[in-house]
Scaffold this motif. Structure first.
Motif, PDB file in Angstrom:
ATOM      1  N   GLU A   1      90.772   4.392  66.649  1.00  0.00           N
ATOM      2  CA  GLU A   1      90.709   2.977  66.252  1.00  0.00           C
ATOM      3  C   GLU A   1      90.607   2.179  67.547  1.00  0.00           C
ATOM      4  N   GLU A   2      89.677   1.226  67.568  1.00  0.00           N
ATOM      5  CA  GLU A   2      89.289   0.673  68.864  1.00  0.00           C
ATOM      6  C   GLU A   2      90.409   0.017  69.663  1.00  0.00           C
ATOM      7  N   THR A   3      91.344  -0.647  69.003  1.00  0.00           N
ATOM      8  CA  THR A   3      92.385  -1.302  69.806  1.00  0.00           C
ATOM      9  C   THR A   3      93.494  -0.326  70.218  1.00  0.00           C
TER      10      THR A   3
ATOM     11  N   GLY B   1      81.693   4.306  62.203  1.00  0.00           N
ATOM     12  CA  GLY B   1      82.325   4.276  60.883  1.00  0.00           C
ATOM     13  C   GLY B   1      82.199   2.940  60.185  1.00  0.00           C
ATOM     14  N   ALA B   2      82.415   1.847  60.925  1.00  0.00           N
ATOM     15  CA  ALA B   2      82.439   0.545  60.261  1.00  0.00           C
ATOM     16  C   ALA B   2      81.035  -0.013  60.030  1.00  0.00           C
ATOM     17  N   GLY B   3      80.060   0.457  60.779  1.00  0.00           N
ATOM     18  CA  GLY B   3      78.669   0.036  60.543  1.00  0.00           C
ATOM     19  C   GLY B   3      78.376  -1.396  60.956  1.00  0.00           C
ATOM     20  N   PHE B   4      79.086  -1.895  61.974  1.00  0.00           N
ATOM     21  CA  PHE B   4      78.834  -3.270  62.420  1.00  0.00           C
ATOM     22  C   PHE B   4      77.587  -3.299  63.307  1.00  0.00           C
ATOM     23  N   PRO B   5      76.683  -4.284  63.114  1.00  0.00           N
ATOM     24  CA  PRO B   5      75.444  -4.310  63.920  1.00  0.00           C
ATOM     25  C   PRO B   5      75.730  -4.415  65.424  1.00  0.00           C
TER      26      PRO B   5
ATOM     27  N   ILE C   1      74.669  -7.684  67.418  1.00  0.00           N
ATOM     28  CA  ILE C   1      75.530  -8.841  67.125  1.00  0.00           C
ATOM     29  C   ILE C   1      76.869  -8.689  67.858  1.00  0.00           C
ATOM     30  N   LYS C   2      77.391  -7.464  67.845  1.00  0.00           N
ATOM     31  CA  LYS C   2      78.650  -7.227  68.560  1.00  0.00           C
ATOM     32  C   LYS C   2      78.488  -7.572  70.047  1.00  0.00           C
ATOM     33  N   TRP C   3      77.380  -7.151  70.634  1.00  0.00           N
ATOM     34  CA  TRP C   3      77.169  -7.439  72.060  1.00  0.00           C
ATOM     35  C   TRP C   3      77.074  -8.947  72.306  1.00  0.00           C
TER      36      TRP C   3
ATOM     37  N   ALA D   1      84.532   8.121  72.248  1.00  0.00           N
ATOM     38  CA  ALA D   1      84.170   9.533  72.063  1.00  0.00           C
ATOM     39  C   ALA D   1      85.395  10.303  71.576  1.00  0.00           C
ATOM     40  N   ASP D   2      86.182   9.646  70.732  1.00  0.00           N
ATOM     41  CA  ASP D   2      87.408  10.286  70.240  1.00  0.00           C
ATOM     42  C   ASP D   2      87.108  11.236  69.082  1.00  0.00           C
ATOM     43  N   GLU D   3      86.082  10.909  68.348  1.00  0.00           N
ATOM     44  CA  GLU D   3      85.595  11.731  67.220  1.00  0.00           C
ATOM     45  C   GLU D   3      86.699  12.463  66.458  1.00  0.00           C
ATOM     46  N   GLY D   4      87.568  11.662  65.830  1.00  0.00           N
ATOM     47  CA  GLY D   4      88.705  12.261  65.132  1.00  0.00           C
ATOM     48  C   GLY D   4      88.548  12.372  63.630  1.00  0.00           C
ATOM     49  N   GLU D   5      87.567  11.684  63.056  1.00  0.00           N
ATOM     50  CA  GLU D   5      87.441  11.669  61.594  1.00  0.00           C
ATOM     51  C   GLU D   5      87.138  13.088  61.088  1.00  0.00           C
TER      52      GLU D   5
ATOM     53  N   ALA E   1      95.505  11.982  69.289  1.00  0.00           N
ATOM     54  CA  ALA E   1      95.913  11.281  68.067  1.00  0.00           C
ATOM     55  C   ALA E   1      94.692  10.676  67.390  1.00  0.00           C
ATOM     56  N   TYR E   2      94.598  10.870  66.087  1.00  0.00           N
ATOM     57  CA  TYR E   2      93.476  10.318  65.308  1.00  0.00           C
ATOM     58  C   TYR E   2      93.419   8.807  65.455  1.00  0.00           C
ATOM     59  N   VAL E   3      94.595   8.166  65.452  1.00  0.00           N
ATOM     60  CA  VAL E   3      94.616   6.699  65.477  1.00  0.00           C
ATOM     61  C   VAL E   3      94.033   6.145  66.776  1.00  0.00           C
TER      62      VAL E   3
ATOM     63  N   ALA F   1      92.728   0.035  59.922  1.00  0.00           N
ATOM     64  CA  ALA F   1      92.112   0.590  58.711  1.00  0.00           C
ATOM     65  C   ALA F   1      92.586   2.005  58.383  1.00  0.00           C
ATOM     66  N   LEU F   2      93.546   2.536  59.160  1.00  0.00           N
ATOM     67  CA  LEU F   2      94.025   3.881  58.818  1.00  0.00           C
ATOM     68  C   LEU F   2      94.706   3.881  57.448  1.00  0.00           C
ATOM     69  N   GLY F   3      95.379   2.775  57.144  1.00  0.00           N
ATOM     70  CA  GLY F   3      96.014   2.675  55.827  1.00  0.00           C
ATOM     71  C   GLY F   3      94.983   2.787  54.710  1.00  0.00           C
TER      72      GLY F   3
ATOM     73  N   VAL G   1      83.333  -4.528  74.947  1.00  0.00           N
ATOM     74  CA  VAL G   1      82.551  -3.955  73.849  1.00  0.00           C
ATOM     75  C   VAL G   1      82.964  -2.502  73.690  1.00  0.00           C
ATOM     76  N   ILE G   2      83.218  -2.106  72.452  1.00  0.00           N
ATOM     77  CA  ILE G   2      83.523  -0.696  72.171  1.00  0.00           C
ATOM     78  C   ILE G   2      82.456  -0.188  71.216  1.00  0.00           C
ATOM     79  N   ASN G   3      81.786   0.864  71.619  1.00  0.00           N
ATOM     80  CA  ASN G   3      80.768   1.471  70.759  1.00  0.00           C
ATOM     81  C   ASN G   3      80.933   2.978  70.707  1.00  0.00           C
ATOM     82  N   ASN G   4      80.489   3.517  69.598  1.00  0.00           N
ATOM     83  CA  ASN G   4      80.512   4.956  69.374  1.00  0.00           C
ATOM     84  C   ASN G   4      79.444   5.661  70.235  1.00  0.00           C
ATOM     85  N   VAL G   5      79.642   6.944  70.474  1.00  0.00           N
ATOM     86  CA  VAL G   5      78.711   7.752  71.280  1.00  0.00           C
ATOM     87  C   VAL G   5      77.286   7.697  70.713  1.00  0.00           C
ATOM     88  N   GLU G   6      77.181   7.935  69.397  1.00  0.00           N
ATOM     89  CA  GLU G   6      75.840   7.988  68.783  1.00  0.00           C
ATOM     90  C   GLU G   6      75.146   6.627  68.872  1.00  0.00           C
ATOM     91  N   THR G   7      75.910   5.548  68.705  1.00  0.00           N
ATOM     92  CA  THR G   7      75.334   4.203  68.818  1.00  0.00           C
ATOM     93  C   THR G   7      74.710   4.045  70.208  1.00  0.00           C
ATOM     94  N   LEU G   8      75.508   4.332  71.226  1.00  0.00           N
ATOM     95  CA  LEU G   8      75.037   4.126  72.604  1.00  0.00           C
ATOM     96  C   LEU G   8      73.898   5.081  72.968  1.00  0.00           C
TER      97      LEU G   8
HETATM   98  C1  LIG Z   1      91.948   5.275  62.182  1.00  0.00           C
HETATM   99  C2  LIG Z   1      90.601   5.053  62.778  1.00  0.00           C
HETATM  100  C3  LIG Z   1      90.001   6.053  63.531  1.00  0.00           C
HETATM  101  C4  LIG Z   1      88.754   5.841  64.111  1.00  0.00           C
HETATM  102  N1  LIG Z   1      88.204   6.858  64.832  1.00  0.00           N
HETATM  103  C5  LIG Z   1      86.999   6.652  65.433  1.00  0.00           C
HETATM  104  C6  LIG Z   1      86.414   7.680  66.233  1.00  0.00           C
HETATM  105  O1  LIG Z   1      86.969   8.762  66.402  1.00  0.00           O
HETATM  106  N2  LIG Z   1      85.210   7.419  66.810  1.00  0.00           N
HETATM  107  C7  LIG Z   1      84.563   6.206  66.648  1.00  0.00           C
HETATM  108  O2  LIG Z   1      83.490   5.998  67.215  1.00  0.00           O
HETATM  109  N3  LIG Z   1      85.093   5.230  65.888  1.00  0.00           N
HETATM  110  C8  LIG Z   1      86.285   5.421  65.295  1.00  0.00           C
HETATM  111  N4  LIG Z   1      86.840   4.409  64.553  1.00  0.00           N
HETATM  112  C9  LIG Z   1      86.110   3.117  64.476  1.00  0.00           C
HETATM  113  C10 LIG Z   1      86.405   2.257  65.721  1.00  0.00           C
HETATM  114  O3  LIG Z   1      87.571   1.488  65.474  1.00  0.00           O
HETATM  115  C11 LIG Z   1      85.268   1.308  66.063  1.00  0.00           C
HETATM  116  O4  LIG Z   1      84.904   0.598  64.921  1.00  0.00           O
HETATM  117  C12 LIG Z   1      84.032   2.010  66.617  1.00  0.00           C
HETATM  118  O5  LIG Z   1      84.349   2.805  67.723  1.00  0.00           O
HETATM  119  C13 LIG Z   1      83.033   0.959  67.054  1.00  0.00           C
HETATM  120  O6  LIG Z   1      81.832   1.578  67.473  1.00  0.00           O
HETATM  121  P1  LIG Z   1      80.469   1.346  66.699  1.00  0.00           P
HETATM  122  O7  LIG Z   1      80.368  -0.133  66.421  1.00  0.00           O
HETATM  123  O8  LIG Z   1      79.425   1.821  67.640  1.00  0.00           O
HETATM  124  O9  LIG Z   1      80.555   2.139  65.451  1.00  0.00           O
HETATM  125  C14 LIG Z   1      88.085   4.600  63.937  1.00  0.00           C
HETATM  126  C15 LIG Z   1      88.679   3.600  63.160  1.00  0.00           C
HETATM  127  C16 LIG Z   1      89.918   3.819  62.585  1.00  0.00           C
HETATM  128  C17 LIG Z   1      90.522   2.739  61.763  1.00  0.00           C
END
Ligand SMILES: Cc1cc2nc3c(=O)[nH]c(=O)nc-3n(C[C@H](O)[C@H](O)[C@H](O)COP(=O)(O)O)c2cc1C
Ligand code: SF4
Length: 426
Positions: free
Chosen positions: A176-178, A59-63, A66-68, A85-89, A171-173, A394-396, A209-216
């Motif tokens: 969020e990585e933390t 979602g955030a599109g961070f390189p 660089i994160k690593w 792998a929460d995939e809540g969006e 929970a959708y929240v 960033a949920l707000g 390091v936290i990364n999304n499924v598709e990234t990895l």
């Molecule tokens: C409310 C909220 C929900 C999020 N849900 C997901 C999610 O389901 N899956 C995900 O990969 N990132 C989600 N993110 C983004 C993560 O915080 C994080 O940026 C991401 O997992 C980092 O992976 P990437 O750098 O490979 O994108 C969410 C962020 C916020 C603020």
């Protein structure tokens, strides 16, 4: 390159019979990239990933490279790699397909990432509803251990990498990585105040390091074919391919992997079977998951599916969930539904989000039900301004952006709701 041509990297295997099995993954050249990666230094692997330009697909599109590189090489605490792998969006359903149809691609990507950052342990945090997917991943992890791809001495290289699954509570929240890290530690899933960032103080206080499924899952091909090759796909600053989850009023909804930079119109008309009732029946598109502001049909004519173009059009690429709305849709009703979602999912830690999402939802529902009052639109705008950028996570912003964006793009529908107590399209 031709952005419109079909191209499959992450999804290359998923249409094969038994694509989730180790035998099929190996037959397709699987686990070769990791052998190459292990023969290189962690710094070299990070350089290759940096060269690819891949940006996080969560979602955030961070390189990613660089994160690593932020992970300290020497740490007195263990380092961790976590797959999100929460995939809540709402609208996003791509990670699920990777988990269930090609779990070994993710595992291979994680072993490579673990080597690059010096993590000996990885976790895959899977949303609780993905029960069958988690079983697939579990079985794949078992097979990888049996082959010596995971464990104390992976690929006989004297390196350790263990991998385990953790099922989320829904929970959708927690995406969020933390919040995810809190949940993984067994606590209530609430976002942490940053800094410190997870690269320094993450899971159990270790660099993470936290990364999304598709990234990895994109990493094995980057190592196999080189960062420069990956960067040659897509467009500048938005390299490689992206899986877009197209839903709503199209004739062929589903996940479509295409090169970044494809025109949105081509994505919808060619890959997703066209807008229901024809292009002229299109009202608007939410291009990057429910948090991203809606684009009007006029914007959809020219926008391309890359970070810069969508940002210029006033929205975000986000997680790549493309929600298509035709002219039968009441924008006020659609956004009111999203506002209810964000109100429900706010963790309540910070006042602007806890109170603001409640207010947004109440006013949107009131407008939708015909009880709109003079000043409501301005109040909504003010509320959005008081939430955005003023919260812990960033949920707000995610709650405020769809409302502010819809008012910007379809103000006349909001005005009509207030003036006439009903919708102008339904
Ligand atoms: C409310 C909220 C929900 C999020 N849900 C997901 C999610 O389901 N899956 C995900 O990969 N990132 C989600 N993110 C983004 C993560 O915080 C994080 O940026 C991401 O997992 C980092 O992976 P990437 O750098 O490979 O994108 C969410 C962020 C916020 C603020
Ligand atoms: S912005 Fe919302 S979800 Fe995020 S920490 Fe604050 S209250 Fe919780």
């Amino acid at each position: 390159m031709n952005q419109s041509a079909p191209i499959q990297i992450v999804f290359r295997n998923i249409h094969k019979a038994d694509s989730h099995t180790l035998a099929v993954y190996l037959a397709g050249g699987g686990y070769k990239a990791v052998v190459r990666a292990l023969a290189r230094t962690p710094e070299e692997v990070i350089e290759e990933v940096k060269k690819s330009g891949i940006r996080g697909r969560g979602g955030a599109g961070f390189p990613a490279g660089i994160k690593w590189s932020f992970i300290p090489r020497v740490s007195h605490r263990p380092k961790y790699l976590v797959c999100n792998a929460d995939e809540g969006e709402p609208g996003t359903c791509k990670d699920r397909d990777i988990l269930r149809y090609d779990p070994h691609r993710l595992i291979e990507g994680m072993i490579i990432a673990g080597h690059a950052v010096g993590a000996e342990r990885g976790y895959i945090y899977i949303r609780g509803e993905f029960f069958h997917e988690s079983q697939r991943v579990e079985a794949a992890i078992r097979d990888a251990y049996a082959k010596g791809y995971l464990g104390e001495n992976i690929f006989g290289k004297g390196i350790r990498f263990d991998l385990a699954i953790h099922l989320g509570g829904g929970a959708y929240v927690c995406g969020e990585e933390t919040a995810l890290l809190e949940s993984l530690e067994g606590k209530k899933g609430q976002p942490r105040v940053k800094p410190p960032f997870p690269a320094n103080v993450g899971l159990w206080g270790g660099p993470t390091v936290i990364n999304n499924v598709e990234t990895l899952a994109s990493i094995p091909d980057i190592i196999e074919h080189g960062g420069a090759w990956y960067a040659s796909l897509g467009v500048e600053k938005s390299t490689g391919t992206k899986i877009f989850s197209v839903s709503g009023h199209v004739n062929r909804p589903g996940n479509h992997e295409v090169a970044m930079g494809i025109p949105l119109k081509t994505l919808l008309e060619t890959h997703a079977g066209g807008v229901r009732g024809g292009w002229d029946n299109l009202k608007g598109v939410i291009p990057g998951g429910s948090s991203s502001p809606i684009l009007t049909r006029a914007a959809c004519e020219t926008v391309t599916m890359d970070y810069d173009s969508i940002a210029k059009a006033g929205s975000m690429l986000g997680s790549g969930a493309v929600i298509v709305l035709d002219r039968s849709v009441c924008v006020v009703r659609a956004i009111a539904r999203l506002s209810r979602f964000y109100r429900h999912e706010s963790c309540g830690q910070c006042t602007p989000c806890r109170e603001g999402t409640g207010w947004l939802s109440q006013i949107m529902d009131r407008l939708e039900a015909g009880g709109g009052q003079r000043g409501d639109i301005e109040l909504l705008e003010e509320l959005c301004g008081n939430i955005s950028g003023k919260t812990i996570c960033a949920l707000g912003d995610a709650a405020a952006m769809p409302v502010a964006g819809a008012i910007r793009a379809f103000r006349e529908e909001f005005v009509h709701h207030v003036a006439h107590g009903r919708c102008m399209v339904e």
